[in-house]
Design a protein around this motif. Structure first.
Motif, PDB file in Angstrom:
ATOM      1  N   ILE A 124      37.899  38.384  26.971  1.00 22.89           N
ATOM      2  CA  ILE A 124      37.525  37.671  28.199  1.00 22.89           C
ATOM      3  C   ILE A 124      38.698  36.825  28.687  1.00 22.89           C
ATOM      4  O   ILE A 124      38.999  36.790  29.885  1.00 22.89           O
ATOM      5  CB  ILE A 124      36.267  36.810  27.960  1.00 22.89           C
ATOM      6  CG1 ILE A 124      35.060  37.724  27.734  1.00 22.89           C
ATOM      7  CG2 ILE A 124      36.022  35.848  29.125  1.00 22.89           C
ATOM      8  CD1 ILE A 124      33.829  37.030  27.188  1.00 22.89           C
ATOM      9  N   ARG A 125      39.369  36.159  27.778  1.00 16.71           N
ATOM     10  CA  ARG A 125      40.520  35.320  28.162  1.00 16.71           C
ATOM     11  C   ARG A 125      41.662  36.167  28.713  1.00 16.71           C
ATOM     12  O   ARG A 125      42.292  35.802  29.718  1.00 16.71           O
ATOM     13  CB  ARG A 125      41.001  34.506  26.961  1.00 16.71           C
ATOM     14  CG  ARG A 125      42.109  33.568  27.346  1.00 16.71           C
ATOM     15  CD  ARG A 125      42.239  32.374  26.427  1.00 16.71           C
ATOM     16  NE  ARG A 125      43.420  31.634  26.850  1.00 16.71           N
ATOM     17  CZ  ARG A 125      44.532  31.531  26.137  1.00 16.71           C
ATOM     18  NH1 ARG A 125      44.614  32.045  24.931  1.00 16.71           N
ATOM     19  NH2 ARG A 125      45.564  30.863  26.613  1.00 16.71           N
ATOM     20  N   ILE A 126      41.933  37.301  28.091  1.00 14.19           N
ATOM     21  CA  ILE A 126      42.981  38.204  28.581  1.00 14.19           C
ATOM     22  C   ILE A 126      42.662  38.639  30.001  1.00 14.19           C
ATOM     23  O   ILE A 126      43.524  38.596  30.888  1.00 14.19           O
ATOM     24  CB  ILE A 126      43.149  39.425  27.635  1.00 14.19           C
ATOM     25  CG1 ILE A 126      43.827  38.987  26.331  1.00 14.19           C
ATOM     26  CG2 ILE A 126      43.933  40.550  28.321  1.00 14.19           C
ATOM     27  CD1 ILE A 126      43.764  40.015  25.225  1.00 14.19           C
ATOM     28  N   ASP A 127      41.418  39.061  30.236  1.00 16.56           N
ATOM     29  CA  ASP A 127      41.010  39.481  31.582  1.00 16.56           C
ATOM     30  C   ASP A 127      41.206  38.348  32.585  1.00 16.56           C
ATOM     31  O   ASP A 127      41.682  38.569  33.705  1.00 16.56           O
ATOM     32  CB  ASP A 127      39.560  39.945  31.584  1.00 16.56           C
ATOM     33  CG  ASP A 127      39.360  41.281  30.904  1.00 16.56           C
ATOM     34  OD1 ASP A 127      40.363  41.993  30.651  1.00 16.56           O
ATOM     35  OD2 ASP A 127      38.206  41.625  30.595  1.00 16.56           O
ATOM     36  N   SER A 128      40.851  37.131  32.175  1.00 16.88           N
ATOM     37  CA  SER A 128      40.972  35.969  33.065  1.00 16.88           C
ATOM     38  C   SER A 128      42.434  35.666  33.377  1.00 16.88           C
ATOM     39  O   SER A 128      42.787  35.396  34.546  1.00 16.88           O
ATOM     40  CB  SER A 128      40.311  34.765  32.393  1.00 16.88           C
ATOM     41  OG  SER A 128      40.508  33.609  33.164  1.00 16.88           O
ATOM     42  N   ILE A 129      43.283  35.717  32.373  1.00 12.24           N
ATOM     43  CA  ILE A 129      44.713  35.447  32.599  1.00 12.24           C
ATOM     44  C   ILE A 129      45.307  36.497  33.524  1.00 12.24           C
ATOM     45  O   ILE A 129      46.011  36.169  34.505  1.00 12.24           O
ATOM     46  CB  ILE A 129      45.494  35.406  31.269  1.00 12.24           C
ATOM     47  CG1 ILE A 129      45.042  34.216  30.411  1.00 12.24           C
ATOM     48  CG2 ILE A 129      47.005  35.333  31.537  1.00 12.24           C
ATOM     49  CD1 ILE A 129      45.532  34.272  28.961  1.00 12.24           C
ATOM     50  N   LEU A 130      45.031  37.777  33.257  1.00  9.88           N
ATOM     51  CA  LEU A 130      45.577  38.838  34.114  1.00  9.88           C
ATOM     52  C   LEU A 130      45.065  38.706  35.540  1.00  9.88           C
ATOM     53  O   LEU A 130      45.828  38.921  36.499  1.00  9.88           O
ATOM     54  CB  LEU A 130      45.245  40.212  33.538  1.00  9.88           C
ATOM     55  CG  LEU A 130      46.023  40.610  32.284  1.00  9.88           C
ATOM     56  CD1 LEU A 130      45.498  41.932  31.742  1.00  9.88           C
ATOM     57  CD2 LEU A 130      47.515  40.691  32.561  1.00  9.88           C
ATOM     58  N   GLU A 131      43.806  38.376  35.691  1.00  8.33           N
ATOM     59  CA  GLU A 131      43.241  38.210  37.032  1.00  8.33           C
ATOM     60  C   GLU A 131      43.944  37.080  37.775  1.00  8.33           C
ATOM     61  O   GLU A 131      44.223  37.182  38.980  1.00  8.33           O
ATOM     62  CB  GLU A 131      41.737  37.942  36.955  1.00  8.33           C
ATOM     63  CG  GLU A 131      41.040  37.942  38.285  1.00  8.33           C
ATOM     64  CD  GLU A 131      41.153  39.249  39.038  1.00  8.33           C
ATOM     65  OE1 GLU A 131      41.281  39.203  40.286  1.00  8.33           O
ATOM     66  OE2 GLU A 131      41.135  40.331  38.401  1.00  8.33           O
ATOM     67  N   SER A 132      44.270  36.003  37.074  1.00 10.09           N
ATOM     68  CA  SER A 132      44.946  34.867  37.711  1.00 10.09           C
ATOM     69  C   SER A 132      46.365  35.209  38.150  1.00 10.09           C
ATOM     70  O   SER A 132      46.907  34.556  39.044  1.00 10.09           O
ATOM     71  CB  SER A 132      44.966  33.661  36.765  1.00 10.09           C
ATOM     72  OG  SER A 132      45.930  33.829  35.739  1.00 10.09           O
ATOM     73  N   LEU A 133      46.962  36.202  37.531  1.00  7.30           N
ATOM     74  CA  LEU A 133      48.329  36.589  37.860  1.00  7.30           C
ATOM     75  C   LEU A 133      48.403  37.529  39.062  1.00  7.30           C
ATOM     76  O   LEU A 133      49.470  37.690  39.645  1.00  7.30           O
ATOM     77  CB  LEU A 133      49.004  37.234  36.647  1.00  7.30           C
ATOM     78  CG  LEU A 133      49.247  36.300  35.462  1.00  7.30           C
ATOM     79  CD1 LEU A 133      49.659  37.104  34.234  1.00  7.30           C
ATOM     80  CD2 LEU A 133      50.285  35.251  35.803  1.00  7.30           C
TER      81      LEU A 133
END
Length: 134
Positions: A124-133
């Motif tokens: 979930i955190r990986i998805d969130s970080i990538l989405e923010s980029l």
């Protein structure tokens, strides 16, 4: 070849953890910005920036010199993708030498096996970080 960045991140995290190393693969130009981040933030940004660096570099070339391949398309229909590459080359006066090798009809799309290496909260955190980029 363009692959889903999440899968590339998962693979990189798994590789780091299996090998017990703090860095794996290519360093982006933005290395100084990310080197001291925590593992997941660092890997997400590493993969994002390497992809961005490559795309930026490809912009330096005319469209007639660059052929983009989607990993999913290559796996799903390699023969068609190879035919498209040959057509692109011919249309742009690029000489390729074909080898008489049997091309499979398709092959399994490789997805990183995260179980035991990356837990659900990290995904979930990986998805969130990538989405923010993006």
């Amino acid at each position: 070849i363009q692959r889903d960045l999440r899968d590339v991140v998962y693979s990189n995290v798994i590789m780091r953890r299996k090998r017990g190393v703090s860095w794996a693969s290519v360093m982006p130009r933005e290395i100084d910005e990310i080197i001291n981040l925590d593992e997941l933030d660092q890997v997400c940004r590493q993969i994002f920036y390497v992809d961005k660096n490559l795309r930026d570099d490809l912009e330096l070339f005319p469209d007639s010199a660059v052929y983009h391949v989607e990993y999913e398309n290559l796996c799903g229909a390699p023969k068609i993708e190879m035919e498209n590459i040959l057509k692109f080359a011919a249309d742009n006066n690029i000489q390729l030498q074909a080898h008489a090798t049997e091309i499979p009809q398709d092959f399994a799309l490789s997805k990183p096996k995260t179980e035991g290496w990356i837990d659900e909260k990290e995904i979930i955190r990986i998805d969130s970080i990538l989405e923010s980029l993006r």
